[in-house]
Design a protein around this motif. Structure first.
Motif, PDB file in Angstrom:
ATOM      1  N   LYS A   1       2.432   6.421  -7.156  1.00  0.00           N
ATOM      2  CA  LYS A   1       1.497   7.456  -7.603  1.00  0.00           C
ATOM      3  C   LYS A   1       2.147   8.838  -7.535  1.00  0.00           C
ATOM      4  O   LYS A   1       2.024   9.643  -8.473  1.00  0.00           O
ATOM      5  N   ARG A   2       2.868   9.099  -6.427  1.00  0.00           N
ATOM      6  CA  ARG A   2       3.566  10.383  -6.299  1.00  0.00           C
ATOM      7  C   ARG A   2       4.630  10.532  -7.384  1.00  0.00           C
ATOM      8  O   ARG A   2       4.808  11.620  -7.946  1.00  0.00           O
TER       9      ARG A   2
ATOM     10  N   THR B   1       0.834  -1.204   0.000  1.00  0.00           N
ATOM     11  CA  THR B   1       0.000   0.000   0.000  1.00  0.00           C
ATOM     12  C   THR B   1       0.866   1.250   0.000  1.00  0.00           C
ATOM     13  O   THR B   1       0.624   2.207  -0.747  1.00  0.00           O
ATOM     14  N   TYR B   2       1.895   1.233   0.851  1.00  0.00           N
ATOM     15  CA  TYR B   2       2.834   2.361   0.897  1.00  0.00           C
ATOM     16  C   TYR B   2       3.524   2.542  -0.449  1.00  0.00           C
ATOM     17  O   TYR B   2       3.647   3.665  -0.960  1.00  0.00           O
TER      18      TYR B   2
ATOM     19  N   LYS C   1       1.381   4.196  -3.052  1.00  0.00           N
ATOM     20  CA  LYS C   1       1.313   5.644  -2.819  1.00  0.00           C
ATOM     21  C   LYS C   1       2.566   6.335  -3.348  1.00  0.00           C
ATOM     22  O   LYS C   1       2.502   7.421  -3.941  1.00  0.00           O
TER      23      LYS C   1
END
Length: 309
Positions: free
Chosen positions: A161-162, A154-155, A158
């Motif tokens: 995506k960044r 999950t991390y 993220k």
């Protein structure tokens, strides 16, 4: 023939792992300017002080509620404010008390609740605090590893995506929630001149903490760990929000809570929790974050409590 296939499979596996490693290192870290990234700076300060010091352990009630420089001036001891984020959990915060213990240290525990079950809190948030700072991995306990492992995908999503959006390590837009908002002691330095509770429509009530055996047993173990190394541990109150003044019923409830806490802990409880009841106008954007004026009142009271020992 068989050995050649095995060698080819091994080579392909090594290449794949290398590609994945390079890819991950390209997109991590992605949160270096975030509020949680301040953990690295706090630990750096803690590790740099090899003399008796005062170390404040707890969540953001400390980050948004203490003037560490004032405590340092009054107590003649360097201060480190390790206050971070409540969502990570009490147990993770307490692990910070095991970093660079020096004889003569005073560890001040200031939780806003004592009823946790010892489980890890928001592990994705913890990843944003630790990222690729290898010295911070020592804050994780053995039982935290599977939880962090499960949270990593999950991390990583993220972070990807960044990376795709070109926002990796951007300074957050929230003025009070970024790494640069902290001073060298670990306090939030950004000015907080007035309460925002009305604007945020936050209800104010009288809430008394609860106590679990798991939490107090863990704190007693931590106290023994600290004492064995020539330092001491105490518990101090957190800022308690009330409307103008606490009711008699609430004061009685607080007193009963404090008595129970004192009976179960092996370390001193140096505060009278009723001394930390402040009007809602002294609170900033949550029921635990103080304005600058509120932090000043709370700091003065903590100094009085520390002097008592």
């Amino acid at each position: 023939m068989k050995s050649r296939k095995l060698f080819g499979l091994l080579l392909n596996t090594i290449i794949l792992c290398a590609i994945i490693t390079v890819f991950i290192y390209k997109i991590i870290p992605a949160y270096e300017q975030s509020y949680s990234a301040s953990l690295a700076d706090k630990v750096d300060r803690l590790e740099s002080l090899n003399e008796p010091k005062i170390v404040l352990i707890g969540n953001s009630n400390l980050a948004f509620g203490i003037d560490s420089e004032k405590i340092e001036q009054e107590m003649k001891m360097p201060v480190v404010n390790m206050g971070l984020h409540g969502a990570i959990g009490n147990a993770f915060h307490e692990e910070m008390a095991k970093v660079n213990i020096t004889p003569g240290d005073i560890y001040v525990i200031s939780h806003t609740d004592y009823s946790d079950n010892g489980a890890f809190g928001d592990s994705v948030l913890a990843w944003t605090a630790i990222e690729n700072n290898w010295n911070l991995y020592g804050l994780l306990k053995k039982q935290d590893i599977p939880v962090m492992k499960n949270a990593f995908p999950t991390y990583l999503k993220k972070c990807i995506k960044r990376w795709e959006e070109g926002t990796s390590n951007e300074i957050p837009s929230e003025e009070y929630y970024r790494r640069s908002s902290f001073n060298s002691y670990g306090d939030i330095k950004t000015k907080r001149n007035h309460s925002m509770l009305d604007e945020l429509e936050i209800d104010v009530g009288e809430y008394c903490p609860e106590i679990s055996n798991i939490c107090v047993n863990r704190l007693n173990e931590l106290n023994s760990y600290i004492q064995e190394r020539g330092a001491s541990m105490v518990v101090a109150a957190y800022p308690i929000i009330v409307k103008e003044a606490p009711s008699t019923a609430f004061l009685n409830e607080l007193e009963a809570f404090q008595t129970q806490l004192e009976e179960q802990l092996t370390c001193p409880v140096i505060s009278h929790f009723s001394d930390y009841c402040y009007d809602e106008n002294y609170f900033f954007d949550t029921i635990y974050h103080l304005t600058d004026a509120g932090a000043g009142l709370r700091t003065e009271q903590l100094i009085k409590d520390l002097r008592s020992i």
